[in-house]
Design a protein around this motif. Sequence first.
Motif, PDB file in Angstrom:
ATOM      1  N   UNK A   1     -32.166  10.716  12.835  1.00 35.03           N
ATOM      2  CA  UNK A   1     -31.033  11.118  12.008  1.00 35.03           C
ATOM      3  C   UNK A   1     -29.913  11.731  12.824  1.00 35.03           C
ATOM      4  N   UNK A   2     -30.276  12.472  13.861  1.00 29.49           N
ATOM      5  CA  UNK A   2     -29.276  13.071  14.743  1.00 29.49           C
ATOM      6  C   UNK A   2     -28.457  12.001  15.444  1.00 29.49           C
ATOM      7  N   UNK A   3     -29.121  10.969  15.971  1.00 29.40           N
ATOM      8  CA  UNK A   3     -28.405   9.879  16.622  1.00 29.40           C
ATOM      9  C   UNK A   3     -27.458   9.175  15.667  1.00 29.40           C
ATOM     10  N   UNK A   4     -27.922   8.939  14.448  1.00 28.91           N
ATOM     11  CA  UNK A   4     -27.098   8.295  13.429  1.00 28.91           C
ATOM     12  C   UNK A   4     -25.856   9.136  13.150  1.00 28.91           C
ATOM     13  N   UNK A   5     -26.070  10.410  12.885  1.00 25.96           N
ATOM     14  CA  UNK A   5     -24.962  11.289  12.497  1.00 25.96           C
ATOM     15  C   UNK A   5     -23.975  11.496  13.636  1.00 25.96           C
ATOM     16  N   UNK A   6     -24.468  11.571  14.861  1.00 27.50           N
ATOM     17  CA  UNK A   6     -23.583  11.794  16.006  1.00 27.50           C
ATOM     18  C   UNK A   6     -22.589  10.647  16.156  1.00 27.50           C
ATOM     19  N   UNK A   7     -23.093   9.410  16.149  1.00 31.24           N
ATOM     20  CA  UNK A   7     -22.209   8.255  16.311  1.00 31.24           C
ATOM     21  C   UNK A   7     -21.315   8.087  15.091  1.00 31.24           C
ATOM     22  N   UNK A   8     -21.849   8.323  13.907  1.00 30.73           N
ATOM     23  CA  UNK A   8     -21.038   8.223  12.694  1.00 30.73           C
ATOM     24  C   UNK A   8     -19.886   9.220  12.737  1.00 30.73           C
ATOM     25  N   UNK A   9     -20.140  10.426  13.215  1.00 24.01           N
ATOM     26  CA  UNK A   9     -19.079  11.429  13.310  1.00 24.01           C
ATOM     27  C   UNK A   9     -17.988  11.009  14.296  1.00 24.01           C
ATOM     28  N   UNK A  10     -18.399  10.353  15.385  1.00 22.68           N
ATOM     29  CA  UNK A  10     -17.399   9.855  16.338  1.00 22.68           C
ATOM     30  C   UNK A  10     -16.483   8.847  15.649  1.00 22.68           C
ATOM     31  N   UNK A  11     -17.069   7.933  14.883  1.00 23.92           N
ATOM     32  CA  UNK A  11     -16.280   6.912  14.197  1.00 23.92           C
ATOM     33  C   UNK A  11     -15.354   7.543  13.165  1.00 23.92           C
ATOM     34  N   UNK A  12     -15.854   8.520  12.420  1.00 24.31           N
ATOM     35  CA  UNK A  12     -15.001   9.216  11.456  1.00 24.31           C
ATOM     36  C   UNK A  12     -13.885   9.972  12.167  1.00 24.31           C
ATOM     37  N   UNK A  13     -14.207  10.573  13.311  1.00 24.18           N
ATOM     38  CA  UNK A  13     -13.191  11.293  14.068  1.00 24.18           C
ATOM     39  C   UNK A  13     -12.087  10.369  14.543  1.00 24.18           C
ATOM     40  N   UNK A  14     -12.463   9.168  15.009  1.00 28.68           N
ATOM     41  CA  UNK A  14     -11.469   8.185  15.436  1.00 28.68           C
ATOM     42  C   UNK A  14     -10.572   7.789  14.267  1.00 28.68           C
ATOM     43  N   UNK A  15     -11.178   7.572  13.098  1.00 24.38           N
ATOM     44  CA  UNK A  15     -10.385   7.223  11.919  1.00 24.38           C
ATOM     45  C   UNK A  15      -9.453   8.359  11.529  1.00 24.38           C
ATOM     46  N   UNK A  16      -9.938   9.609  11.659  1.00 20.83           N
ATOM     47  CA  UNK A  16      -9.077  10.752  11.377  1.00 20.83           C
ATOM     48  C   UNK A  16      -7.888  10.806  12.307  1.00 20.83           C
ATOM     49  N   UNK A  17      -8.123  10.499  13.578  1.00 23.71           N
ATOM     50  CA  UNK A  17      -7.020  10.466  14.527  1.00 23.71           C
ATOM     51  C   UNK A  17      -6.022   9.377  14.203  1.00 23.71           C
ATOM     52  N   UNK A  18      -6.495   8.225  13.759  1.00 20.50           N
ATOM     53  CA  UNK A  18      -5.597   7.114  13.414  1.00 20.50           C
ATOM     54  C   UNK A  18      -4.775   7.420  12.169  1.00 20.50           C
ATOM     55  N   UNK A  19      -5.375   8.144  11.208  1.00 22.46           N
ATOM     56  CA  UNK A  19      -4.699   8.379   9.938  1.00 22.46           C
ATOM     57  C   UNK A  19      -3.661   9.485  10.005  1.00 22.46           C
ATOM     58  N   UNK A  20      -3.806  10.411  10.943  1.00 21.36           N
ATOM     59  CA  UNK A  20      -2.823  11.487  11.048  1.00 21.36           C
ATOM     60  C   UNK A  20      -1.511  10.927  11.605  1.00 21.36           C
ATOM     61  N   UNK A  21      -0.390  11.091  10.877  1.00 21.94           N
ATOM     62  CA  UNK A  21       0.873  10.481  11.320  1.00 21.94           C
ATOM     63  C   UNK A  21       1.506  11.163  12.523  1.00 21.94           C
ATOM     64  N   UNK A  22       1.065  12.392  12.837  1.00 24.88           N
ATOM     65  CA  UNK A  22       1.711  13.161  13.898  1.00 24.88           C
ATOM     66  C   UNK A  22       0.901  13.268  15.178  1.00 24.88           C
ATOM     67  N   UNK A  23      -0.415  13.446  15.059  1.00 25.70           N
ATOM     68  CA  UNK A  23      -1.214  13.707  16.246  1.00 25.70           C
ATOM     69  C   UNK A  23      -2.639  13.214  16.078  1.00 25.70           C
ATOM     70  N   UNK A  24      -3.111  12.432  17.033  1.00 31.72           N
ATOM     71  CA  UNK A  24      -4.511  12.013  17.037  1.00 31.72           C
ATOM     72  C   UNK A  24      -5.435  13.209  17.196  1.00 31.72           C
ATOM     73  N   UNK A  25      -5.013  14.181  17.978  1.00 28.15           N
ATOM     74  CA  UNK A  25      -5.845  15.359  18.233  1.00 28.15           C
ATOM     75  C   UNK A  25      -6.073  16.128  16.942  1.00 28.15           C
ATOM     76  N   UNK A  26      -4.992  16.398  16.216  1.00 31.17           N
ATOM     77  CA  UNK A  26      -5.106  17.158  14.967  1.00 31.17           C
ATOM     78  C   UNK A  26      -5.955  16.407  13.949  1.00 31.17           C
TER      79      UNK A  26
END
Length: 294
Positions: free
Chosen positions: A155-180
């Motif tokens: 479950x840890x392996x699943x959640x770790x990679x899933x969080x990376x993918x969600x983080x990338x999507x969050x960076x793409x969706x923010x209009x001002x900063x990938x970091x934020x």
Amino acid sequence: MDVETVGVDKRKSTPWAMIALWCVLAVALLGSTLFTVPMMLLSGTGFLIGIVFVAAYITAVTALFRLTPMWPRAPKAWYFSSLLWGGALALGAALLVGGSVTSLVAKLGLHDAGASFGGAYPEEIAKATGVAVILFAFPALNRPWHGFVTGGLVGLGFEAVENVLYGVMGGMLDPNSDVVGTLQMWGLRLVVGPGLHAVFTSIAGLGIGLAFFRSGWGLRKRIGVGLGFLFIAFAAHFAWNYSWGGTIWPIVWLVLVALVIYPGFAYAWWRCRKEAREDAIRGRGAPITSVELL
């Protein structure tokens, strides 16, 4: 959950299971790499931030398990295969199947349950299958709580990679900063339901561990307990993902579900830790296992 023991040092080796395990993981790793590279190119900043968070996350959760008597004396291949099964194979299977399941549920008019079926159905089955295969593959795994720990790592392996993918999507969706955008997504994932996949699969893994390694049980009871614990994990995941209308009730619902899930996991952790400590004190060898009969 007292464990009866016999004078056996370890289970017999199952090389066919080990070969099958690594062949499947190799294919899954290749597939997940082909999927991950485009995500990395879409938001390199989000991906790099995710890698840093994942390293810290995996280290912290691993330490929680490792610093208990539940941790098996198994080769490092067991540890990495558990993480890989969750982060590569189970997540890949969920991405391939989850969308279709969600669409089917929507066509049936069960819109509120779309995320529940799309998440709990493919994910919990894929992760639990990994726990069973890994328990077969490594003879050093011969206690019920080894299923609990293995489930936690899958479950840890699943959640770790899933969080990376969600983080990338969050960076793409923010209009001002990938970091934020990435930090906001990671913050949300870590605050709302931290470690849920590790919790779900630990519970399912404990059921599988009991089914494999409890002595004195008949086949029906083994199957019933294994499937019963998997159903508990499925139901918990289903409930957590269920979508309610309104603004207040969804929050209340998540709090209520969390008040069931986390105390239940804590109790399972306490029981497994207690048995593992008592077993270490007795030191009388491995229990009779159903695996030996297959």
